[in-house]
Write an enzyme that holds these catalytic residues in place. Structure first.
Site, PDB file in Angstrom:
ATOM      1  N   GLU A  54      23.875  76.367  11.623  1.00  0.00           N
ATOM      2  CA  GLU A  54      23.788  74.945  11.241  1.00  0.00           C
ATOM      3  C   GLU A  54      22.746  74.220  12.075  1.00  0.00           C
ATOM      4  O   GLU A  54      22.096  73.287  11.601  1.00  0.00           O
ATOM      5  CB  GLU A  54      25.179  74.290  11.361  1.00  0.00           C
ATOM      6  N   SER A  85      34.028  82.644   7.771  1.00  0.00           N
ATOM      7  CA  SER A  85      35.261  82.582   6.974  1.00  0.00           C
ATOM      8  C   SER A  85      36.367  83.504   7.482  1.00  0.00           C
ATOM      9  O   SER A  85      37.155  84.032   6.694  1.00  0.00           O
ATOM     10  CB  SER A  85      34.944  82.866   5.493  1.00  0.00           C
ATOM     11  N   GLY A  87      31.828  79.034   6.289  1.00  0.00           N
ATOM     12  CA  GLY A  87      32.458  77.905   5.602  1.00  0.00           C
ATOM     13  C   GLY A  87      32.549  78.066   4.094  1.00  0.00           C
ATOM     14  O   GLY A  87      32.795  77.097   3.376  1.00  0.00           O
ATOM     15  N   ASN A  94      34.963  77.307  17.131  1.00  0.00           N
ATOM     16  CA  ASN A  94      33.893  76.308  17.051  1.00  0.00           C
ATOM     17  C   ASN A  94      34.401  75.143  16.203  1.00  0.00           C
ATOM     18  O   ASN A  94      34.499  75.264  14.990  1.00  0.00           O
ATOM     19  CB  ASN A  94      32.658  76.966  16.412  1.00  0.00           C
ATOM     20  N   HIS A 144      23.330  78.365  16.513  1.00  0.00           N
ATOM     21  CA  HIS A 144      24.217  78.419  15.342  1.00  0.00           C
ATOM     22  C   HIS A 144      23.381  78.138  14.085  1.00  0.00           C
ATOM     23  O   HIS A 144      22.442  77.348  14.116  1.00  0.00           O
ATOM     24  CB  HIS A 144      25.333  77.374  15.489  1.00  0.00           C
ATOM     25  N   LYS A 157      33.013  72.363  15.653  1.00  0.00           N
ATOM     26  CA  LYS A 157      31.904  71.629  14.995  1.00  0.00           C
ATOM     27  C   LYS A 157      32.084  70.118  15.205  1.00  0.00           C
ATOM     28  O   LYS A 157      32.560  69.703  16.252  1.00  0.00           O
ATOM     29  CB  LYS A 157      31.821  71.996  13.514  1.00  0.00           C
ATOM     30  N   GLU A 161      26.743  86.089  12.318  1.00  0.00           N
ATOM     31  CA  GLU A 161      27.344  85.163  11.360  1.00  0.00           C
ATOM     32  C   GLU A 161      26.456  85.081  10.119  1.00  0.00           C
ATOM     33  O   GLU A 161      25.504  84.289  10.095  1.00  0.00           O
ATOM     34  CB  GLU A 161      27.462  83.773  11.978  1.00  0.00           C
TER      35      GLU A 161
HETATM   36  C1  PEP Z   1      31.097  79.011  12.347  1.00  0.00           C
HETATM   37  O1  PEP Z   1      30.791  77.860  12.126  1.00  0.00           O
HETATM   38  O2  PEP Z   1      30.662  79.570  13.357  1.00  0.00           O
HETATM   39  C2  PEP Z   1      31.967  79.694  11.391  1.00  0.00           C
HETATM   40  C3  PEP Z   1      32.080  80.980  11.485  1.00  0.00           C
HETATM   41  O3  PEP Z   1      32.599  78.895  10.464  1.00  0.00           O
HETATM   42  P1  PEP Z   1      33.742  79.358   9.426  1.00  0.00           P
HETATM   43  O4  PEP Z   1      34.731  80.193  10.194  1.00  0.00           O
HETATM   44  O5  PEP Z   1      34.347  78.084   8.938  1.00  0.00           O
HETATM   45  O6  PEP Z   1      33.070  80.126   8.345  1.00  0.00           O
END
Ligand code: PEP
Length: 251
Positions: A97, A210, A171, A9, A95, A11, A165
């Protein structure tokens, strides 16, 4: 047996030139990997360019969001037929976000999931609890509700992917332990089993939060973790390919 998935992803990162260069590097690096699916989710503006790069390869294209109507007066939105037209076969829905910054609710997620399915796009439905919710001990309640409401009225789940997630892991560099992730993945499979029976055993449940090439090995060893949704570490070909190689052959 469930085939693994690694989805990147990107973003709101990368111009068209940056996106196509990254897609090309990943495509070249993943050329010998055949035992699972690698999916790239660039921003909308790069979908066309990345789609052109991926032609003739096994890599698949995803959008990061979509609207639940096919067309209409929805300024700034993009629909499922538009995503199909540009070469997407997957779409990320719900997601955290989008839930946090754009007030997306479980009911919106549900409409989008149904539209994706009827448009022959495979939705990757994201669920996960916040730090506060985990501390209160209500992770299962939150995730269970997101799954139930997100899939309300969906009669067949064969073409759905779920990404667990935890919001506190996205992040932040604070990855869930394999045991923490496995617990929630097993819980999700259990509730899917209650609603959909044996079909739940075939559903891919990805972990996201992460993930790096250094921590994915222990996570992917867990029975109910079928791959990864990767944010930050998907923005560099080496890191992303490292994750793919860690997973490939282990599932
Ligand atoms: C994501 O945005 O779906 C995600 C898992 O981000 P990150 O790997 O940066 O934590």
């Amino acid at each position: 047996m469930r085939e693994w998935i690694v989805a990147g992803n990107w973003k709101m990162h990368n111009t068209v030139a940056e996106s196509t260069a990254l897609a090309k590097a990943i495509k070249e690096g993943a050329v010998d990997i055949k035992d699972g699916s690698v999916i790239l989710a660039p921003p909308f503006t790069s979908l066309h360019g990345v789609s052109e790069i991926l032609k003739g390869s096994d890599l698949l294209l995803a959008a990061q969001n979509m609207h639940y109507e096919d067309k209409g007066a929805f300024t700034g939105e993009v629909s499922a037929p538009m995503l199909k037209d540009i070469g997407c076969s997957y779409v990320i829905i719900g997601h955290s976000e989008r839930r946090k910054y754009f007030q997306e609710q479980n009911a919106d997620v549900n409409l989008k999931i149904k539209k994706a399915l009827s448009s022959e796009l495979t939705p990757i439905m994201c669920v996960g609890e916040t730090d506060e919710e985990r501390e209160k001990g209500i992770t299962q309640e939150i995730v269970g509700r997101q799954v139930d409401h997100g899939l309300k009225g969906v009669s067949r789940i064969e073409n759905i992917v779920i990404a667990y997630e935890p919001v506190w892991a996205i992040g932040t560099g604070k990855v869930a332990t394999p045991a923490q992730a496995q617990d929630v993945h097993a819980f999700i499979r259990k509730i899917l089993n209650e609603s959909y029976g044996k079909a739940a055993n075939g559903i891919r449940i990805l972990y996201g939060g992460s993930v790096t090439k250094d921590n994915i090995g222990d996570l992917i060893a867990m029975g109910d973790i079928d791959g990864a949704l990767v944010g930050g570490a998907s923005l560099k070909a080496d890191g992303f390919l490292g994750i793919i190689r860690e997973i490939s052959g282990k599932k």
